[in-house]
Design an enzyme around this catalytic site. Structure first.
Site, PDB file in Angstrom:
ATOM      1  CG  ASP A  19      48.626 -23.017  20.980  1.00  0.00           C
ATOM      2  OD1 ASP A  19      47.700 -23.851  21.013  1.00  0.00           O
ATOM      3  OD2 ASP A  19      49.682 -23.525  20.384  1.00  0.00           O
ATOM      4  CG  HIS A  36      38.928 -24.436  23.941  1.00  0.00           C
ATOM      5  ND1 HIS A  36      39.978 -23.999  23.438  1.00  0.00           N
ATOM      6  CD2 HIS A  36      38.519 -25.704  23.140  1.00  0.00           C
ATOM      7  CE1 HIS A  36      40.563 -25.232  22.559  1.00  0.00           C
ATOM      8  NE2 HIS A  36      39.568 -26.056  22.593  1.00  0.00           N
ATOM      9  CG  LEU A 130      40.726  -2.599  23.626  1.00  0.00           C
ATOM     10  CD1 LEU A 130      42.351  -2.239  23.730  1.00  0.00           C
ATOM     11  CD2 LEU A 130      40.714  -3.793  24.850  1.00  0.00           C
ATOM     12  NE  ARG A 193      53.351 -24.696  14.573  1.00  0.00           N
ATOM     13  CZ  ARG A 193      53.630 -25.654  15.348  1.00  0.00           C
ATOM     14  NH1 ARG A 193      54.530 -26.183  15.413  1.00  0.00           N
ATOM     15  NH2 ARG A 193      52.866 -26.046  16.245  1.00  0.00           N
TER      16      ARG A 193
HETATM   17  C1  FPP Z   1      44.291 -23.074  20.935  1.00  0.00           C
HETATM   18  O1  FPP Z   1      44.404 -24.012  21.993  1.00  0.00           O
HETATM   19  C2  FPP Z   1      43.001 -22.317  21.044  1.00  0.00           C
HETATM   20  C3  FPP Z   1      41.884 -22.298  20.189  1.00  0.00           C
HETATM   21  C4  FPP Z   1      41.767 -23.023  18.961  1.00  0.00           C
HETATM   22  C5  FPP Z   1      40.466 -21.648  20.424  1.00  0.00           C
HETATM   23  C6  FPP Z   1      40.941 -20.571  21.202  1.00  0.00           C
HETATM   24  C7  FPP Z   1      39.595 -19.951  21.528  1.00  0.00           C
HETATM   25  C8  FPP Z   1      38.966 -19.248  22.703  1.00  0.00           C
HETATM   26  C9  FPP Z   1      39.806 -19.194  24.003  1.00  0.00           C
HETATM   27  C10 FPP Z   1      37.888 -18.697  22.714  1.00  0.00           C
HETATM   28  C11 FPP Z   1      37.913 -17.345  22.708  1.00  0.00           C
HETATM   29  C12 FPP Z   1      36.521 -16.729  22.077  1.00  0.00           C
HETATM   30  C13 FPP Z   1      36.449 -15.546  21.985  1.00  0.00           C
HETATM   31  C14 FPP Z   1      35.041 -15.058  21.346  1.00  0.00           C
HETATM   32  C15 FPP Z   1      37.481 -14.461  21.759  1.00  0.00           C
HETATM   33  P1  FPP Z   1      44.606 -25.709  21.821  1.00  0.00           P
HETATM   34  O2  FPP Z   1      43.339 -26.087  21.706  1.00  0.00           O
HETATM   35  O3  FPP Z   1      45.216 -25.705  20.310  1.00  0.00           O
HETATM   36  O4  FPP Z   1      45.417 -26.049  22.742  1.00  0.00           O
HETATM   37  P2  FPP Z   1      46.509 -27.202  22.755  1.00  0.00           P
HETATM   38  O5  FPP Z   1      47.557 -26.603  21.663  1.00  0.00           O
HETATM   39  O6  FPP Z   1      46.972 -27.092  24.140  1.00  0.00           O
HETATM   40  O7  FPP Z   1      45.932 -28.443  22.320  1.00  0.00           O
END
Ligand code: FPP
Length: 247
Positions: A19, A36, A130, A193
């Site tokens: 997150d 991301h 892994l 959470r």
């Molecule tokens: C939460 O941060 C993150 C996500 C919803 C996406 C996470 C996905 C990746 C890092 C890509 C990974 C891909 C693979 C294939 C492993 P948020 O957007 O909720 O952040 P915020 O809370 O700061 O808005």
């Protein structure tokens, strides 16, 4: 690389909610997708570090059932990122003996993405290094419901008696069947959470929450979480004295 930990103490299975990507990007006046993308880059250093530390399984929450509610552009770009990441990483993971599994309600994804997921799983399924599991369109409640549905079907078909259903049997119907329960759960980004992640599987998991945004989560951050895990006593309902006597 020398590890400050005795390998028998490190968690066998680490599950992570990645997150803080959006806030990391916002701090830098970048679009959310840049966060991301940076989040994906973290895996380049984190996966080898998990291997160095003796971690056997890593489960990552990449897209929750609820993430479809984000603005359509972010959902589209996230789908493209998931596709391109699996495409770009699967050969590399294979060369590094990583077994890749994707869990979640995959039928909602495009045919192209579903094909890519199957290719990646087939390519790596015999690897015994892994174990990386990526949860996509995953929700803990969904996982329990799909298991219950399949248990009911097995009972209806006469393959299972209702009296035979216990936690061990039920667990074989979960999408994570065959993967040990997580020992350590980490959530980055400052929220405390579980957000409908592995509800069934996290029953006895140690929880570590860190304020670090996921794009900043590096080897030092992982080591801090492992250190916190190592310093805790896991009692599984027993007393501290019972655990000490059994050591
Ligand atoms: C939460 O941060 C993150 C996500 C919803 C996406 C996470 C996905 C990746 C890092 C890509 C990974 C891909 C693979 C294939 C492993 P948020 O957007 O909720 O952040 P915020 O809370 O700061 O808005």
């Amino acid at each position: 690389m020398t590890s400050g930990f005795l390998n028998q103490n490190v968690p066998r299975h680490v599950a992570i909610i990645m997150d803080g990507n959006g806030r990391w990007a916002k701090q830098r006046n970048l679009p959310r997708i840049a966060g991301h993308r940076k989040g994906v880059e973290v895996l380049d250093t984190l996966l080898p570090h998990c291997v160095d530390r003796g971690i056997e399984c890593l489960t990552l929450f990449a897209f929750s059932s609820e993430n479809w509610n984000r603005p359509p552009t972010e959902v589209r770009l996230l789908m493209e990122l998931l596709h391109s990441t699996i495409d770009a990483q699967m050969q590399r993971m294979h060369e590094n003996n990583v077994r890749l599994r994707i869990v979640g309600e995959l039928a909602s994804f495009s045919d192209k993405l579903q094909t890519k997921i199957r290719q990646a799983e087939n390519l790596t399924h015999k690897n015994d290094g892994l174990n990386v599991t990526i949860a996509m369109n995953y929700g803990g409640r969904w996982d329990i419901c799909q298991a219950a549905r399949r248990v009911a079907i097995a009972v209806q078909a006469g393959e299972l008696l209702a009296d035979e259903i216990n936690e061990t049997v039920f667990d074989t119907f979960m999408t994570t069947s065959g993967i040990p329960e997580p020992d350590l759960f980490i959530r980055t980004g400052g929220e405390t959470r579980i957000s409908n992640f592995l509800l069934w599987q996290l029953a006895y998991t140690e929880m570590v929450f860190t304020n670090a945004y996921w794009p900043d989560f590096d080897e030092t951050e992982l080591d801090k979480a492992i250190q916190a895990f190592v310093s805790r006593q896991r009692r599984f309902g027993k007393t501290g004295e019972q655990i000490e006597a059994s050591l």
